[in-house]
Design an enzyme around this catalytic site. Structure first.
Site, PDB file in Angstrom:
ATOM      1  N   GLY A   1       1.267  -1.127   0.288  1.00  0.00           N
ATOM      2  CA  GLY A   1       0.409   0.124   0.219  1.00  0.00           C
ATOM      3  C   GLY A   1       1.143   1.189  -0.075  1.00  0.00           C
ATOM      4  O   GLY A   1       1.798   1.802   0.780  1.00  0.00           O
TER       5      GLY A   1
ATOM      6  N   ALA B   1       0.015   8.119   0.526  1.00  0.00           N
ATOM      7  CA  ALA B   1       1.138   9.228   0.888  1.00  0.00           C
ATOM      8  C   ALA B   1       1.455   8.249   1.913  1.00  0.00           C
ATOM      9  O   ALA B   1       2.951   8.381   2.013  1.00  0.00           O
ATOM     10  CB  ALA B   1      -0.128   9.970   1.655  1.00  0.00           C
TER      11      ALA B   1
ATOM     12  N   ASN C   1      -4.585   2.839   9.759  1.00  0.00           N
ATOM     13  CA  ASN C   1      -5.976   3.177  10.822  1.00  0.00           C
ATOM     14  C   ASN C   1      -7.040   2.724  11.016  1.00  0.00           C
ATOM     15  O   ASN C   1      -7.320   1.663  10.582  1.00  0.00           O
ATOM     16  CB  ASN C   1      -6.234   4.661   9.826  1.00  0.00           C
TER      17      ASN C   1
ATOM     18  N   ALA D   1       1.171  12.756   6.183  1.00  0.00           N
ATOM     19  CA  ALA D   1       1.946  12.766   4.800  1.00  0.00           C
ATOM     20  C   ALA D   1       1.010  12.811   3.948  1.00  0.00           C
ATOM     21  O   ALA D   1      -0.470  12.115   3.959  1.00  0.00           O
ATOM     22  CB  ALA D   1       1.998  11.181   4.218  1.00  0.00           C
TER      23      ALA D   1
ATOM     24  N   LYS E   1      -4.737   6.439  18.719  1.00  0.00           N
ATOM     25  CA  LYS E   1      -4.745   6.467  17.862  1.00  0.00           C
ATOM     26  C   LYS E   1      -6.241   7.041  16.750  1.00  0.00           C
ATOM     27  O   LYS E   1      -7.235   8.027  15.821  1.00  0.00           O
ATOM     28  CB  LYS E   1      -3.932   5.593  16.372  1.00  0.00           C
TER      29      LYS E   1
ATOM     30  N   SER F   1      -6.798  12.774   6.633  1.00  0.00           N
ATOM     31  CA  SER F   1      -6.566  12.091   5.553  1.00  0.00           C
ATOM     32  C   SER F   1      -8.062  11.193   4.480  1.00  0.00           C
ATOM     33  O   SER F   1      -8.240  10.771   3.898  1.00  0.00           O
ATOM     34  CB  SER F   1      -6.244  10.089   5.719  1.00  0.00           C
TER      35      SER F   1
END
Length: 306
Positions: free
Chosen positions: A7, A10, A102, A128, A183, A254
């Site tokens: 993957g 970014a 995530n 990113a 997170k 994101s």
């Protein structure tokens, strides 16, 4: 080590760029044709904290044939099963597979394809973005927290060392599940809200209404996390959210990049949607997370993504 980054969006480019500075073999895996072609022809262009181009091999997951020492999973959550199916041929007996995705629940998916003793889970707070095919924009500091699911930290010490040699600020964390929840909580309060309101993190936190919304979502994440993992540092996580909102104030999260900027399906079902699902199982009401999930799904449907 032979390291595949499964993957190479970014965040995958962030890791590929950093690890290219070590003496390990680093290979990007992705399915975006234009991205693959741009990196093959011109290298990976990096701007932001760096301004350079690095040469990295990149291929489709099904084209990888040499067995990996380490695979770093950085796909979108809903792409994880297909990625694991596509790369099963490079997962050997000694291969470690690290998920830095995530959201919540990825170890369960990994166990369908990877033996428990090979699974690592972790969380990263590096930032990113992709400016276009073959062009990553990298800004700001970050870190990685990871754990070997077998419980043997010494067995993966060399992987932690490799990340630190690359400047990725890695720590072995025997309670990484709480870090993953932390997170997920950050993403859960920032991602869908900024996406629906089409705003930066700083714009969201700079309004009374936005902050009230953040607090409502936060309380639901904490309640469900506490039911699942027991003791959790509510005060510390809230402090971390507020610090992150200042450090990343100009940043579009994101989910905004995916849905608003690029018209791609989101990971809402692995964030707020997962909290709704887990909350129902333990009898915890989650109206804020339900609303965010419904609103993002509605936007996806308007764009023809559902």
């Amino acid at each position: 080590m032979r390291v595949y980054i499964a993957g190479s969006g970014a965040m995958g480019c962030r890791f590929g760029h950093s690890l290219s500075k070590t003496d390990h073999e680093v290979i990007l895996l992705d399915n975006w044709e234009d991205h693959i072609q741009a990196i093959r022809e011109n290298g990976l262009k990096v701007t932001g904290d760096f301004d350079e181009t690095v040469k990295l091999p990149i291929m489709k997951p099904t084209e990888a044939v040499e067995v990996a020492d380490l695979i770093i999973l950085l796909t979108k959550a809903d792409q994880l099963p297909k990625m694991l199916q596509d790369i099963k041929g490079i997962i050997g007996e000694q291969t470690k597979v690290l998920s830095l995705l995530n959201g919540l629940g990825h170890a369960t998916t990994m166990r369908r394809y990877v033996p428990d003793e090979s699974i690592m889970v972790g969380v990263t707070i590096w930032l990113a973005g992709l400016k276009g095919p073959g062009h990553a924009h990298l800004e700001g500091p970050g870190s990685i927290f990871l754990q070997n699911m077998s419980g043997d930290g010494q067995a993966v010490a060399h992987i932690v060392d490799m990340f630190n040699q690359a400047g990725l600020n890695a720590t072995y964390d025997e309670n990484v599940i709480e870090s993953i929840w932390r997170k997920a909580c950050v993403n859960g309060v920032m991602n869908p809200t900024c996406t629906i309101m089409d705003c930066t993190i700083g714009e969201l936190f700079g309004t009374e209404g936005g902050l009230n919304l953040v607090q409502g979502i936060f309380k639901e994440f904490i309640a469900v996390a506490r039911a699942e993992v027991g003791n959790i540092d509510e005060e510390g996580i809230w402090k971390y959210i507020m610090e992150t909102s200042k450090k990343a104030s100009h940043h579009y999260p994101s989910m905004h990049q995916d849905l608003i900027q690029h018209g791609r399906k989101t990971e809402i079902d692995y964030l707020n949607g997962a909290v709704v699902f887990k909350g129902k199982r333990v009898g915890i009401s989650t109206p804020y997370c339900q609303m965010m999930t419904d609103m993002v799904h509605a936007k996806e449907a308007m764009l023809g993504l559902r």
